[in-house]
Design a protein around this motif. Sequence first.
Motif, PDB file in Angstrom:
ATOM      1  N   LEU A 362     -25.168  13.422 -21.853  1.00 12.86           N
ATOM      2  CA  LEU A 362     -25.750  14.650 -22.383  1.00 12.86           C
ATOM      3  C   LEU A 362     -25.414  14.805 -23.864  1.00 12.86           C
ATOM      4  CD1 LEU A 362     -27.308  17.244 -21.672  1.00 12.86           C
ATOM      5  CD2 LEU A 362     -25.112  18.333 -21.209  1.00 12.86           C
ATOM      6  N   GLY A 363     -24.159  14.521 -24.194  1.00 13.37           N
ATOM      7  CA  GLY A 363     -23.726  14.634 -25.586  1.00 13.37           C
ATOM      8  C   GLY A 363     -24.524  13.718 -26.493  1.00 13.37           C
ATOM      9  N   MET A 364     -24.732  12.492 -26.039  1.00 16.23           N
ATOM     10  CA  MET A 364     -25.479  11.530 -26.848  1.00 16.23           C
ATOM     11  C   MET A 364     -26.927  11.973 -27.018  1.00 16.23           C
ATOM     12  SD  MET A 364     -23.793   9.187 -28.105  1.00 16.23           S
ATOM     13  CE  MET A 364     -22.030   9.284 -28.077  1.00 16.23           C
ATOM     14  N   ILE A 365     -27.524  12.470 -25.932  1.00 20.75           N
ATOM     15  CA  ILE A 365     -28.927  12.891 -26.030  1.00 20.75           C
ATOM     16  C   ILE A 365     -29.051  14.058 -27.012  1.00 20.75           C
ATOM     17  CG2 ILE A 365     -30.882  13.881 -24.777  1.00 20.75           C
ATOM     18  CD1 ILE A 365     -29.931  12.345 -22.315  1.00 20.75           C
ATOM     19  N   ILE A 366     -28.139  15.030 -26.893  1.00 25.05           N
ATOM     20  CA  ILE A 366     -28.215  16.172 -27.809  1.00 25.05           C
ATOM     21  C   ILE A 366     -27.984  15.704 -29.249  1.00 25.05           C
ATOM     22  CG2 ILE A 366     -27.166  18.376 -28.475  1.00 25.05           C
ATOM     23  CD1 ILE A 366     -26.629  18.910 -25.536  1.00 25.05           C
ATOM     24  N   ALA A 367     -27.003  14.817 -29.429  1.00 29.34           N
ATOM     25  CA  ALA A 367     -26.740  14.291 -30.777  1.00 29.34           C
ATOM     26  C   ALA A 367     -27.989  13.627 -31.337  1.00 29.34           C
ATOM     27  CB  ALA A 367     -25.586  13.290 -30.734  1.00 29.34           C
ATOM     28  N   PHE A 368     -28.649  12.836 -30.503  1.00 29.03           N
ATOM     29  CA  PHE A 368     -29.863  12.125 -30.925  1.00 29.03           C
ATOM     30  C   PHE A 368     -30.946  13.133 -31.332  1.00 29.03           C
ATOM     31  CE2 PHE A 368     -33.985  10.237 -29.676  1.00 29.03           C
ATOM     32  CZ  PHE A 368     -34.012   9.192 -30.586  1.00 29.03           C
ATOM     33  N   VAL A 435     -23.143  12.266 -33.159  1.00 30.74           N
ATOM     34  CA  VAL A 435     -23.692  12.606 -34.475  1.00 30.74           C
ATOM     35  C   VAL A 435     -23.078  11.706 -35.537  1.00 30.74           C
ATOM     36  CG1 VAL A 435     -23.706  14.384 -36.271  1.00 30.74           C
ATOM     37  CG2 VAL A 435     -24.328  14.980 -33.936  1.00 30.74           C
ATOM     38  N   ALA A 436     -21.749  11.556 -35.460  1.00 23.80           N
ATOM     39  CA  ALA A 436     -21.075  10.707 -36.446  1.00 23.80           C
ATOM     40  C   ALA A 436     -21.623   9.284 -36.394  1.00 23.80           C
ATOM     41  CB  ALA A 436     -19.569  10.707 -36.207  1.00 23.80           C
ATOM     42  N   ALA A 437     -21.814   8.767 -35.167  1.00 26.00           N
ATOM     43  CA  ALA A 437     -22.301   7.398 -35.025  1.00 26.00           C
ATOM     44  C   ALA A 437     -23.745   7.279 -35.505  1.00 26.00           C
ATOM     45  CB  ALA A 437     -22.180   6.944 -33.571  1.00 26.00           C
ATOM     46  N   THR A 459     -37.079   3.860 -27.298  1.00 27.87           N
ATOM     47  CA  THR A 459     -36.336   3.602 -28.526  1.00 27.87           C
ATOM     48  C   THR A 459     -34.885   4.011 -28.339  1.00 27.87           C
ATOM     49  OG1 THR A 459     -38.304   4.043 -29.820  1.00 27.87           O
ATOM     50  CG2 THR A 459     -36.213   4.092 -30.989  1.00 27.87           C
ATOM     51  N   PHE A 460     -34.700   5.198 -27.742  1.00 26.38           N
ATOM     52  CA  PHE A 460     -33.340   5.684 -27.536  1.00 26.38           C
ATOM     53  C   PHE A 460     -32.560   4.732 -26.627  1.00 26.38           C
ATOM     54  CE2 PHE A 460     -30.174   8.262 -25.264  1.00 26.38           C
ATOM     55  CZ  PHE A 460     -29.462   8.753 -26.345  1.00 26.38           C
ATOM     56  N   LEU A 465     -29.049   3.727 -28.150  1.00 23.46           N
ATOM     57  CA  LEU A 465     -27.912   3.786 -27.234  1.00 23.46           C
ATOM     58  C   LEU A 465     -26.939   2.608 -27.421  1.00 23.46           C
ATOM     59  CD1 LEU A 465     -26.961   5.845 -25.221  1.00 23.46           C
ATOM     60  CD2 LEU A 465     -28.080   4.560 -23.403  1.00 23.46           C
ATOM     61  N   PRO A 466     -27.466   1.362 -27.465  1.00 25.14           N
ATOM     62  CA  PRO A 466     -26.523   0.253 -27.664  1.00 25.14           C
ATOM     63  C   PRO A 466     -25.728   0.376 -28.968  1.00 25.14           C
ATOM     64  CG  PRO A 466     -28.658  -0.582 -27.018  1.00 25.14           C
ATOM     65  CD  PRO A 466     -28.830   0.889 -27.252  1.00 25.14           C
ATOM     66  N   LEU A 467     -26.357   0.921 -29.993  1.00 27.14           N
ATOM     67  CA  LEU A 467     -25.677   1.013 -31.282  1.00 27.14           C
ATOM     68  C   LEU A 467     -24.601   2.089 -31.291  1.00 27.14           C
ATOM     69  CD1 LEU A 467     -28.634   0.527 -33.785  1.00 27.14           C
ATOM     70  CD2 LEU A 467     -26.725  -1.011 -33.393  1.00 27.14           C
ATOM     71  N   ILE A 468     -24.784   3.116 -30.456  1.00 26.03           N
ATOM     72  CA  ILE A 468     -23.779   4.175 -30.477  1.00 26.03           C
ATOM     73  C   ILE A 468     -22.809   4.044 -29.301  1.00 26.03           C
ATOM     74  CG2 ILE A 468     -25.127   5.832 -31.813  1.00 26.03           C
ATOM     75  CD1 ILE A 468     -26.021   7.133 -29.330  1.00 26.03           C
TER      76      ILE A 468
END
Lengths: 553, 362
Positions: A362-368, A435-437, A459-460, A465-468
């Motif tokens: 969830l955190g990653m999706i919101i950050a994205f 966000v930082a990543a 794309t995500f 995703l792999p990059l973060i």
Amino acid sequence: MDGLRKILREPVLAATIGVIAVSLFLFVIYPLFKVFQMSVVEDGRFTLHVYGDLLSKAFERRPLYNSLLLGTLVALAGTAVGYLFAFAIARADVPWKRFFRVLATFPIISPPFVLSLAAILLLGRKGFITRMLFQGQWDPHIYGLRGLILVETIAFFPTAFLIMLGVLQAIDPALEESSLNLGATRWQVFRTVTLPLSIPGLASSLLVLFVESLADFGNPIILSGNFHVLSVQAYLHITGMVDFSGGAALAVILLLPTLVAFLLQKYWVSRKSYVTVTGKPSPGRLSVDPFTRRLLTVLCLGVSGLILLFYGTVVFGSFVTLWGADYTLTVKHYVSVFLIGGRYLRDTVILASLATPITGILGMIIAFLVVRKQFVGKGLMDLTSMLTFAVPGTVVGIGYILAFNERPLLLTGTAAIIVLLFIFRNVPVGIRAGVAALQQIDPAIEEAATNLGAGSGRTFATITLPLITPAFFSGLAYSFVRCMTAISAVIFVVSGRWNLITIAILGLVENADLSQAAAFSLVLIAIVLLALGLIQVGVGRVATSQMGYEAAG
Amino acid sequence: MSNAVRLERLCKVFEGRGGTGSVVAVDDVSLEVKDGSLVTLLGPSGCGKTTVLRMIAGFEAPTEGEVFIGDERITALPANKRRTSMVFQSYGLFPHMTVFDNVGYGLRIRKVPAPEIRARVRSMLELVGLAGTEGRLPSQLSGGQQQRVALARALITEPRVLLFDEPLSNLDAKLRVQMRLEIRRLQQRLQITSVYVTHDQDEAMTLSDQVVVMHQGRIQQVGTPQEIYSRPRTLFVADFIGKANFLAGTVRHVEGGRADVEIAQGRVQVPAEGFRPGDMVWLLLRPEAIGLAPAGAGRWQGRIAAATYLGSEIFYEVMVGGQTLLVKVGHPQGATPLGASDPVGVAFDEGSLHLVPREGTA
């Protein structure tokens, strides 16, 4: 409305935003609203008489004064110690830097009340120092302001340390060298350059520590004695007196200074920072004279010694038959951890393991969404998702029992309410990391994927995703630790069916079963370390340093 | 009082952390910078030039060797007592102070009375062309302006020696050219002893009284810009400064300041000092010293392999006897450049040739 049309063309994206918006509203905004509503509505009418009752009498105002006093003193002491610690490591070239840094992360990954437990073991009425060293001739009065300042300073100085370490390391070495080069003495360099450049960081640290102290529940519930503070009083109003509107009002009173400090930190102090970009790495940093270095080394040793003493005492205490009376060594407390505590352990691990990956994703999706996408209400989503970070756990916990105790949202007593609480309490951590990543990743990489025909979701999943992933895992590590050691909010939503180890430990401390509490705490710490180790091995990077930074930011 | 800088057998060894071994950054460097002159330390990154500069400033202590200013040994003197002002690559301007406070900083440290500070800051800002910017913060200035503030701040304390650590590398190309002329003008006007570190040979050439070429911690050659360019002493210097063709050869005969050198293309007579018959050498041939002639004319025959058009000039790669020669031709307006595989003659004056020693077996 160009943005709206663009989003409608991508149904997956639109649906994701919709689901997240609804969840944030339900599990972040709505509980807070319920707290507020409970404190001002009586028999369906608006009234402020609860606040009137709480604030009119001097006696009733004490908790507010006490919390503010404690918060201020801990912020000052913790920031001072943290800054000296950071300066010693970043500038003074003290020996054993790694050792000091590792010790400073102890309080971050251990449950909040372990330090209070240690304080009682050492300085309580049956304490080791009180009884054995002073034969009961001296009472250190640790139940109250003094004890709380001591344990909260140790508990929160690492946050200040990490903030200030970041600040000191970001100062371009050329600035201090310029100053020296123009004739300044080492002390003048510090006074005219280093210190002024540290001020935004110091302000930030003061505010963050103030908030942490105000929100702290685990230490004051054990150690506050007659020194009443807001977080504990709000809890006692609800669980002890079943006075929901009084508890809610205290929660709102607790929330206000916290929010002010949080907003000041986020919107004012962070703007004032002098982030300097270094031209090129300098072979060495300006150091200090040998006397100052020795002084700072002694200070670091002192603080580290205190941390070691506290944790060491808990270790020792967990093997002692009856603290204060019978110091025969035994493993019986560990046996009972697994006999009577097995259920708590199982529940805690299950719930934390359920919540952690969901929190991370969830955190990653919101950050994205926040970093890369444009949509209506984006700023609001950002602010809302960070809100639970600033709101004291006590307030959130009260909000959850008020919001989810009736149909159609009847969740009290279930595992779901604990998991949801974990998720929305910790999602800001995942967002920060994400966000930082993401800001490190050139948007052109994602645009290339879109250009080759991938939609937003694809794309995500295949590029972003792999990059973060590293940030994702350190976010996971930290939210797992926070789940395992949580107490202030979850204490309101645990039940007979689903209970947590931290709550069990608290009960043991209240029953003065100190050695048993110590054994529980150490098993808990061991599980946390094991999980961190696994994640670290999995990702191959030091998650704790990142974690600390997230905690600090 | 002389402000010449003298370095005696300076060495700097950085101890590796955690047993990673040590690095010799500066290896036996001796140098004299004459009073009032500007000397550049030139070399690729990691050659030790910045470390030498930092040892003069006092930011690094030499592992061995001594540093003198005039007759005073300053090796053990703390950095803040040396009166060596440094201009940093990142400018090192204090972001929390105005331009006025930045420039006046050194004077405040020396407890100069406020009215005097005001007057001196004002005249110094005029000198660097920044009058009227006193109240601004560094972040409100352009890169070039920040550089001038840094210069003013370094000059105002009347240092014995001015040190520059690649001060222009954060500026764009045009500004860089302008600033280096300005630095030279100021330095000559104030007659201040200066040591200037750079990796940019153009900068070194235009600024310096003397250029010191460094490589792997050692001085390769010290000389005027002309000497460095036309009479390099090592292959490294010849290769690092400007473009050059290198032809492997062997000295066969030496007489009257000229050497008879055998190379793959034949024999040439080269001005040379200090070589003996049998020495292995590199024959250095600058691209601008070679001319193209119609096929059949010139000293050697070759074919054009490639041409690079640069507006004011053309670089040709010419294949001569299995070796590629780089040839620079001033581009005559309107003339048609030669195309690939066109046959050409190659001409040069033997007086423009130069030898450097060649190591290895052959």
